[in-house]
Design an enzyme around this catalytic site. Structure first.
Site, mmCIF file in Angstrom:
data_model
loop_
_atom_site.group_PDB
_atom_site.id
_atom_site.type_symbol
_atom_site.label_atom_id
_atom_site.label_comp_id
_atom_site.label_asym_id
_atom_site.label_seq_id
_atom_site.Cartn_x
_atom_site.Cartn_y
_atom_site.Cartn_z
ATOM 1 C CG ASN A 126 -6.705 -4.505 11.758
ATOM 2 O OD1 ASN A 126 -5.845 -4.420 12.483
ATOM 3 N ND2 ASN A 126 -6.196 -5.210 10.436
ATOM 4 C CG ASN A 186 -3.550 -7.154 8.092
ATOM 5 O OD1 ASN A 186 -3.714 -6.550 8.911
ATOM 6 N ND2 ASN A 186 -4.352 -6.994 6.990
ATOM 7 C CD GLN A 215 -2.948 -1.357 2.191
ATOM 8 O OE1 GLN A 215 -2.647 -2.044 3.048
ATOM 9 N NE2 GLN A 215 -3.815 -0.429 2.169
ATOM 10 N NE ARG A 219 -0.529 -4.073 11.905
ATOM 11 C CZ ARG A 219 -1.582 -4.268 10.849
ATOM 12 N NH1 ARG A 219 -2.083 -3.346 10.417
ATOM 13 N NH2 ARG A 219 -1.865 -5.421 10.633
ATOM 14 C CE1 TYR A 238 -10.009 1.160 9.358
ATOM 15 C CE2 TYR A 238 -9.574 -1.448 9.798
ATOM 16 C CZ TYR A 238 -9.262 -0.029 9.388
ATOM 17 O OH TYR A 238 -7.648 0.162 8.877
ATOM 18 C CD1 TRP A 276 -6.037 2.399 7.220
ATOM 19 C CD2 TRP A 276 -4.219 1.208 7.818
ATOM 20 N NE1 TRP A 276 -5.340 2.071 6.093
ATOM 21 C CE2 TRP A 276 -4.189 1.086 6.357
ATOM 22 C CE3 TRP A 276 -3.294 0.292 8.490
ATOM 23 C CZ2 TRP A 276 -3.430 0.566 5.670
ATOM 24 C CZ3 TRP A 276 -2.478 -0.307 7.510
ATOM 25 C CH2 TRP A 276 -2.525 -0.219 6.160
#
Ligand SMILES: *[C@@H]1O[C@H](CO)[C@@H](O)[C@H](O)[C@H]1NC(C)=O
Ligand SMILES: *[C@@H]1O[C@H](CO)[C@@H](O)[C@H](O)[C@H]1NC(C)=O
Ligand SMILES: *[C@@H]1O[C@H](CO)[C@@H](O)[C@H](O)[C@H]1NC(C)=O
Ligand SMILES: *[C@@H]1O[C@H](CO)[C@@H](O)[C@H](O)[C@H]1NC(C)=O
Ligand SMILES: *[C@@H]1O[C@H](CO)[C@@H](O)[C@H](O)[C@H]1NC(C)=O
Ligand SMILES: *[C@@H]1O[C@H](CO)[C@@H](O)[C@H](O)[C@H]1NC(C)=O
Length: 504
Positions: free
Chosen positions: A327, A186, A43, A97, A329, A441
């Protein structure tokens, strides 16, 4: 009169800061807690075919036009890592990270190590360390070497376990003297479901009516792939524990994307389907890691589609993690679903017999906004691990907020989002959650999984139209920096937001 008014106005604010958890600052968190931010290799690195790197399945996915852009140049992190570490230091990050690109380090997937790749990660890690920033490394962030996909089907084939373990061994051996936080995979759950069920992530495999791909089997493959994730994780983790941990004193974990789930109504059917859905999404991986086998209700629902563990594999799985990477969201709603289709015709969602609305099933503008502006859900998922899986140490490895990449540098909606999530995090910690770190993030704008370059999460804007890929601090970078440098409370009490997050 004026002075009096000011004094008067300041009283409620000051007293609420002392007496409740509605105000939060860096010093409220326990000793050893680490705050950082993150990105992943494909990314941000760019340099996709430089210095010996070969394509990953994400390169292929992007080059086939699935995202509207590619990571060929991305944020050019490969060339700008020194500048980025300087920005991290200025921001006050305590940890960073990032992930290692397997196909940069070992271009043929197995065997020979690429000296240029090794040099890059060594330089990067040294740069972080010399600026006092703790590296938190993920080994696989969706970007499996394409060569292994071509050779034997990648994660569908048990051969992947040995290749992943050998790759992890190289990383532990070469970087483990400086890296003490290792995450194997991940979002293992989302990789399995998105990549092999819905076909919306690399390697884009699925079957109708569950998705639109050129090949795949949505009914079976997510279960097979998840099985190999677990075996590869536990194999790499036990290698670390056997050969490296005593000397390097580090820790290993697996990362999952965890939704906070709420029943859409208070009917007993919706409440029980919500419990079921959370077991499917999270217990799918956590039960094997804690108890050595898949949840009973999953075995019952999925039947023969669900692979078995040998007793040796079960044993290796149990306690193969030192922490869980989470994670968070979104919060989603769950509706009870019908249960009349036989297992061999049901995909994962059909096996749950539930309908998940909100972000996951794109429940439309309104429910997406509610889902992504749900800070209480962070506490909810941390409570879930505490109450169901023995309160393991947790790093919140991703939490962030998408905005159009051309939005103003004054990203106040993101700041409100961050502020509210930090409050929720502190609530969870104060209620006994064993959470030990939080990473936003993303650090800089990146080539996003959904939305490519049109959607951005960064604290720093990257000008993707500029050859130099210049970085610009957003309001959120300054706000986070303020928080990290312990300059007192600067929490937004106004949680209203008219902004609608856009990712699909
Ligand atoms: C499926 O994908 C193909 C190729 O990308 C596309 O042409 C077609 O319109 C898609 N079909 C549906 C139903 O989305
Ligand atoms: C379900 O009940 C709880 C507790 O009474 C309430 O807070 C919640 O709003 C209800 N949920 C719905 C969807 O009605
Ligand atoms: C799931 O929810 C969607 C959107 O609300 C609806 O269109 C669909 O019929 C539901 N499916 C089931 C199985 O309930
Ligand atoms: C946090 O996790 C560590 C390591 O597993 C454990 O020793 C400790 O008791 C846990 N703390 C709490 C509060 O549960
Ligand atoms: C951002 O880009 C979108 C789509 O290209 C465009 O419609 C919008 O006007 C742009 N906004 C700004 C602030 O430039
Ligand atoms: C706090 O933790 C206790 C013990 O795990 C739990 O029963 C309770 O529901 C939690 N409180 C909140 C507000 O989450």
């Amino acid at each position: 009169m004026r002075l009096f008014l000011l004094l008067f106005l300041s009283i409620p604010a000051a007293s609420s800061a002392e007496s409740s958890s509605t105000s939060v600052s860096r010093v409220d968190f326990p000793k050893g807690f680490v705050f950082g931010s993150g990105t992943s290799a494909y990314q941000v690195e760019g340099a996709a075919s430089e210095d010996g790197r070969t394509p990953s399945i994400w390169d292929t996915f992007a080059h086939n036009g699935n995202v509207g852009g590619t990571g060929d140049v991305a944020s050019d992190g490969y060339h700008k890592y020194k500048e980025d570490v300087k920005l991290m230091k200025e921001t006050g990050l305590e940890g960073y990270r990032f992930s290692i690109s397997w196909s940069r380090l070992i271009p043929r997937g197995r065997g020979e190590v690429n000296s240029k790749g090794l040099e890059y990660y060594n330089n990067f890690i040294n740069e972080l360390i010399s600026h006092g920033i703790e590296p938190h490394v993920t080994l696989l962030h969706f970007d499996l070497p394409q060569v292994l996909e071509d050779e034997y089907g990648g994660w569908l084939n048990p051969r992947i376990v040995d290749d992943f373990t050998a790759y992890a061994d190289v990383c532990f051996r070469e970087f483990g003297d400086r890296v003490s936080h290792w995450t194997t995979i991940n979002e293992a759950n989302i990789f399995a479901l998105g990549g092999y069920g819905q076909g919306i992530l690399p390697p884009k495999r699925c079957s109708p009516p569950f998705g639109n791909c050129s090949s795949g089997n949505s009914i079976v493959e997510p279960y097979v792939v998840a099985h190999h994730f677990l075996l590869a994780h536990s194999s790499a983790a036990s290698l670390y524990k056997k050969n490296y941990q005593a000397k390097q004193q580090g820790s290993v974990g697996l990362n999952l994307l965890v939704f906070h789930m709420l029943p859409a109504t208070n009917s007993t059917a919706d409440i029980s389907s919500t419990k079921r859905a959370q077991i499917f999404f999270t217990g799918w991986f956590m039960e094997p890691l804690v108890h050595g086998d898949y949840p009973k209700i999953m075995r019952k629902a999925a039947g023969k589609k669900m692979p078995k563990f040998s007793s040796k594999q079960s044993k290796q799985l149990m306690n193969s993690f030192d922490f869980v990477g989470v994670n968070y969201y979104a919060t989603v709603n769950v509706v009870d679903g019908p249960n009349h289709v036989p297992a061999y015709q049901r995909d994962f969602m059909g096996d749950i017999c539930a309908n998940i609305t909100g972000l996951w099933m794109s429940g439309g503008r309104e429910s997406m906004e509610a889902g992504m502006n749900a800070p209480y859900g962070l506490k909810g998922v941390l409570e879930y691990f505490k109450q169901n899986y023995g309160n393991p140490p947790i790093y919140v490895q991703e939490n962030g907020y998408p905005m159009p990449s051309n939005a103003s540098l004054d990203d106040t909606p993101r700041v409100k989002h961050m502020s509210a999530h930090l409050e929720s995090l502190l609530d969870a910690v104060r209620n006994g959650s064993n959470t030990t770190g939080f990473f936003t993030w993303s650090f800089v704008d990146a080539f996003e999984l959904f939305g490519g370059y049109s959607s951005s999460y960064g604290l720093y804007r990257v000008d993707f139209g500029d050859k130099e890929r210049k970085r610009y601090p957003k309001h959120s970078a300054r706000w986070y920096s303020h928080f990290l440098k312990r300059r007192g409370n600067s929490i937004y009490t106004d949680k209203s937001s008219s902004y609608v997050p856009q990712i699909y």
